[in-house]
Write a protein that holds these residues in place. Structure first.
Motif, PDB file in Angstrom:
ATOM      1  N   PRO A   2       0.822  -1.206   0.000  1.00 23.20           N
ATOM      2  CA  PRO A   2       0.000   0.000   0.000  1.00 23.20           C
ATOM      3  C   PRO A   2       0.862   1.265   0.000  1.00 23.20           C
ATOM      4  O   PRO A   2       1.861   1.350   0.696  1.00 23.20           O
ATOM      5  CB  PRO A   2      -0.796  -0.114   1.298  1.00 23.20           C
ATOM      6  N   THR A  72      -3.673   9.641   3.272  1.00 22.28           N
ATOM      7  CA  THR A  72      -4.555   8.518   2.969  1.00 22.28           C
ATOM      8  C   THR A  72      -3.797   7.490   2.152  1.00 22.28           C
ATOM      9  O   THR A  72      -3.107   7.835   1.202  1.00 22.28           O
ATOM     10  CB  THR A  72      -5.809   9.000   2.207  1.00 22.28           C
ATOM     11  N   ILE A  73      -3.965   6.226   2.544  1.00 22.54           N
ATOM     12  CA  ILE A  73      -3.269   5.122   1.906  1.00 22.54           C
ATOM     13  C   ILE A  73      -4.294   4.248   1.194  1.00 22.54           C
ATOM     14  O   ILE A  73      -5.308   3.860   1.780  1.00 22.54           O
ATOM     15  CB  ILE A  73      -2.492   4.306   2.958  1.00 22.54           C
ATOM     16  N   VAL A  75      -5.856   0.930  -0.214  1.00 20.46           N
ATOM     17  CA  VAL A  75      -5.819  -0.487   0.157  1.00 20.46           C
ATOM     18  C   VAL A  75      -6.830  -1.248  -0.687  1.00 20.46           C
ATOM     19  O   VAL A  75      -7.784  -0.676  -1.200  1.00 20.46           O
ATOM     20  CB  VAL A  75      -6.110  -0.700   1.663  1.00 20.46           C
ATOM     21  N   LEU A  78     -10.627  -2.680   2.652  1.00 18.34           N
ATOM     22  CA  LEU A  78     -10.720  -1.763   3.786  1.00 18.34           C
ATOM     23  C   LEU A  78     -11.122  -2.479   5.066  1.00 18.34           C
ATOM     24  O   LEU A  78     -10.575  -2.210   6.135  1.00 18.34           O
ATOM     25  CB  LEU A  78     -11.708  -0.640   3.467  1.00 18.34           C
ATOM     26  N   LEU A  81      -8.141  -4.349   6.411  1.00 16.70           N
ATOM     27  CA  LEU A  81      -7.116  -3.426   6.883  1.00 16.70           C
ATOM     28  C   LEU A  81      -7.490  -2.838   8.241  1.00 16.70           C
ATOM     29  O   LEU A  81      -6.639  -2.750   9.128  1.00 16.70           O
ATOM     30  CB  LEU A  81      -6.904  -2.317   5.850  1.00 16.70           C
ATOM     31  N   THR A  82      -8.755  -2.459   8.437  1.00 18.42           N
ATOM     32  CA  THR A  82      -9.137  -1.880   9.727  1.00 18.42           C
ATOM     33  C   THR A  82      -9.042  -2.925  10.839  1.00 18.42           C
ATOM     34  O   THR A  82      -8.694  -2.586  11.973  1.00 18.42           O
ATOM     35  CB  THR A  82     -10.537  -1.233   9.685  1.00 18.42           C
ATOM     36  N   VAL A 118      -7.529   5.467   5.221  1.00 15.98           N
ATOM     37  CA  VAL A 118      -7.373   4.304   4.339  1.00 15.98           C
ATOM     38  C   VAL A 118      -8.543   4.311   3.372  1.00 15.98           C
ATOM     39  O   VAL A 118      -9.695   4.519   3.757  1.00 15.98           O
ATOM     40  CB  VAL A 118      -7.283   2.977   5.130  1.00 15.98           C
ATOM     41  N   GLN A 120     -10.391   2.404   0.004  1.00 18.73           N
ATOM     42  CA  GLN A 120     -10.575   1.279  -0.919  1.00 18.73           C
ATOM     43  C   GLN A 120     -11.281   1.835  -2.151  1.00 18.73           C
ATOM     44  O   GLN A 120     -12.452   2.196  -2.090  1.00 18.73           O
ATOM     45  CB  GLN A 120     -11.413   0.183  -0.276  1.00 18.73           C
TER      46      GLN A 120
END
Length: 126
Positions: A2, A72-73, A75, A78, A81-82, A118, A120
Motif C-alpha cells: 500500500p 490517505t493510503i 488499500v 478496507l 485493513l481496519t 485508508v 478502498q
C-alpha cells in the motif's frame, strides 16, 4: 505494498485555509459533491493531490499537541485493513463511509495517536 495516494486537510474555516494554501503553495481547489469538500491540486509531476474538508469537532489546541492533516493510503480491502489496525494496537476513529464515485474511506490512529486515512477504490459507490 500500500502507498500513499491522497492527503486531507481538515479546517475550521475552509475558505480561510483555501486562501492560505493558495497564497503559500499556489495549490488550486475545486468544490466536490454536496458535502463541504474541495479537491486539492498541488501541481504537475511527481507527488500526490489531496482534499480539504470541514473540520468535524472543535479545533485542536495548537499549544497542547501537534496537529496535522492526514495522509490517505490506498488499500484493496478496507474491512481487512481496519481489523489489522486494531490487531496491531491502533484504533479505528471514523468508520467506513462512502465517497461518491471514488470508493470507501475510514480514518484510524496508530499506536502513537497519529491519524491516517485508508481508502478502498470503488468508482461505483454512490
Amino acid at each position: 505494498m500500500p502507498r500513499p495516494v491522497h492527503f486531507e486537510i481538515h479546517a475550521t474555516d475552509p475558505e480561510r485555509a483555501i486562501t492560505f494554501y493558495t497564497a503559500v503553495f499556489e495549490w488550486s481547489f475545486e468544490r466536490s459533491g454536496p458535502e463541504p469538500y474541495w479537491l486539492v491540486t498541488t501541481g504537475e509531476g511527481p507527488g500526490i493531490d489531496g482534499g480539504l474538508a470541514q473540520r468535524e469537532g472543535p479545533m485542536p489546541d495548537p499549544d497542547a499537541s501537534v496537529n496535522a492533516f492526514p495522509l490517505t493510503i490506498e488499500v484493496s480491502d478496507l474491512d481487512m485493513l481496519t481489523r489489522e489496525v486494531e490487531q496491531a494496537g491502533g484504533t479505528v476513529v471514523s468508520a467506513k463511509r462512502p465517497i461518491t464515485g471514488l470508493g470507501w474511506i475510514a480514518y484510524c490512529r496508530d499506536t502513537e495517536g497519529n491519524l491516517f486515512g485508508v481508502l478502498q477504490p470503488d468508482p461505483s459507490v454512490e
